[in-house]
Enzyme design. Sequence first.
Site, short mmCIF file in Angstrom:
data_model
loop_
_atom_site.label_atom_id
_atom_site.label_comp_id
_atom_site.label_asym_id
_atom_site.label_seq_id
_atom_site.Cartn_x
_atom_site.Cartn_y
_atom_site.Cartn_z
N ASP A 311 8.03 -2.98 0.45
CA ASP A 311 7.18 -2.86 -0.02
C ASP A 311 6.90 -1.93 -0.73
O ASP A 311 6.75 -1.29 -2.07
CB ASP A 311 6.17 -2.16 1.75
CG ASP A 311 6.17 -3.14 1.79
OD1 ASP A 311 6.21 -4.37 1.74
OD2 ASP A 311 5.97 -3.03 3.37
C1 26A Z 1 -0.83 -10.50 7.74
N1 26A Z 1 0.45 -9.64 8.20
C2 26A Z 1 1.71 -10.94 8.74
C3 26A Z 1 0.72 -8.88 8.07
C4 26A Z 1 1.75 -8.08 8.15
C5 26A Z 1 2.33 -7.19 7.38
N2 26A Z 1 1.17 -6.23 6.75
C6 26A Z 1 -0.09 -6.97 6.16
N3 26A Z 1 -0.62 -7.83 7.04
N4 26A Z 1 2.68 -8.28 8.80
C7 26A Z 1 3.69 -7.48 8.92
N5 26A Z 1 3.24 -6.65 7.88
C8 26A Z 1 3.73 -5.18 7.67
O1 26A Z 1 5.17 -5.60 6.44
C9 26A Z 1 5.83 -4.50 7.15
C10 26A Z 1 6.66 -4.64 5.74
O2 26A Z 1 6.59 -5.28 4.38
C11 26A Z 1 4.42 -4.39 8.30
O3 26A Z 1 3.58 -3.44 9.13
C12 26A Z 1 5.67 -3.66 7.44
O4 26A Z 1 5.12 -2.74 8.14
#
Ligand code: 26A
Length: 356
Positions: A311
């Site tokens: 990110d």
């Molecule tokens: C729909 N899903 C599975 C998700 C996520 C996500 N952010 C949005 N949608 N699953 C995990 N994360 C985020 O990914 C970040 C790391 O790249 C987590 O909250 C984490 O901060």
Amino acid sequence: MAAQKNFRLLCLENPLLDIIADGDQAVLDTYKIKANDAILAEPQHLSIYDDFLNNRNAVLSAGGAAQNTARGAQYILPPDSVVFLGGIGKDKYGAILSETAAKAGLRVEYRIDEEVPTGRVAVVVTPGNRSMVTDLGAANHYDLEHLQSPAIWPLVEGAEVYYIGGYHLTVCPPAIMALAKEAAAKDKVFVLSISAPFIPLAFKDALDATLPYLDYVVGNEGEAAAFGNVHGISNIDLSNVDGSATTADLKKIAQYMANLPKENTKRKRVAIITHGSEPTLVAIQGEEEVKEYPVRAIAPESIVDTLGAGDAFAAGLVAGILDGKSLDFSIDQGQWLASLSLTQLGASYPYPKQSF
Ligand code: 26A
């Protein structure tokens, strides 16, 4: 000099609270999860959140992949540059997300759900890896109505770059497509991060609908491999932690992505594939060579966790794009912010602020 416009970057995705705990193979086995993955919680996973909070000294930290990117871009850009949209509940976790955004100078415009709680992510940290189990909660109720409301749509019209976390393809493709079409119609920049292997695997149609609109597509090796496999141009084993994609496989996939048909022909598509500590690969539509950009190496002992590194990379990249910087500069700025994020607990950036 004319005053700089505000909120030139608009990001959309799922605002989530990360519940981060150190783990080991036993935890991965208990919940039947891979060491490096991101999945949506199924009923058998739902005890993980209380388990982490009650038994594993879990730490709470603001997350949501594109929200992390939005915070990271605002870390670099002048004040009031970035606005983030998504759905939260009316609760303590939502309040933590709002406070974290405020501290980072990130404007958030949340759709607040009266009934459904804020979404949460159990993050299992093992050396060099992180695995995430997400219960989307209120984030799953984001809707087109919020995006097109009189309070929000002017922000869409005012922004010059849209950044979409691909995870939102599980939530509200109509909102993503509305932004995609607006970008193409007004020659704005549309950036999408693939986010996780399960997006191309399980949400292929929704992802494919966005492809003609993508000016920049960003993914890591596992996401690229999943994309290549479902598009029939690779046959990579997706079962192990790092995938078994070779640089040659990934270059082929990057080139394929870059050269898919494109709606706005004024901009050449750029496909960017990160590959852990291996060089980042960049393919540009119509160009023969796939370029390699080395990462900024840091000592293994200064890595706290890898959560949010991708990110952060996207944040440095998109901040550079917004600033009109060269692709080389923007990618290096992404590598730099990713290296800073690796030294922080959770998806965060160091304070006092450092500059590139
Ligand atoms: C729909 N899903 C599975 C998700 C996520 C996500 N952010 C949005 N949608 N699953 C995990 N994360 C985020 O990914 C970040 C790391 O790249 C987590 O909250 C984490 O901060």
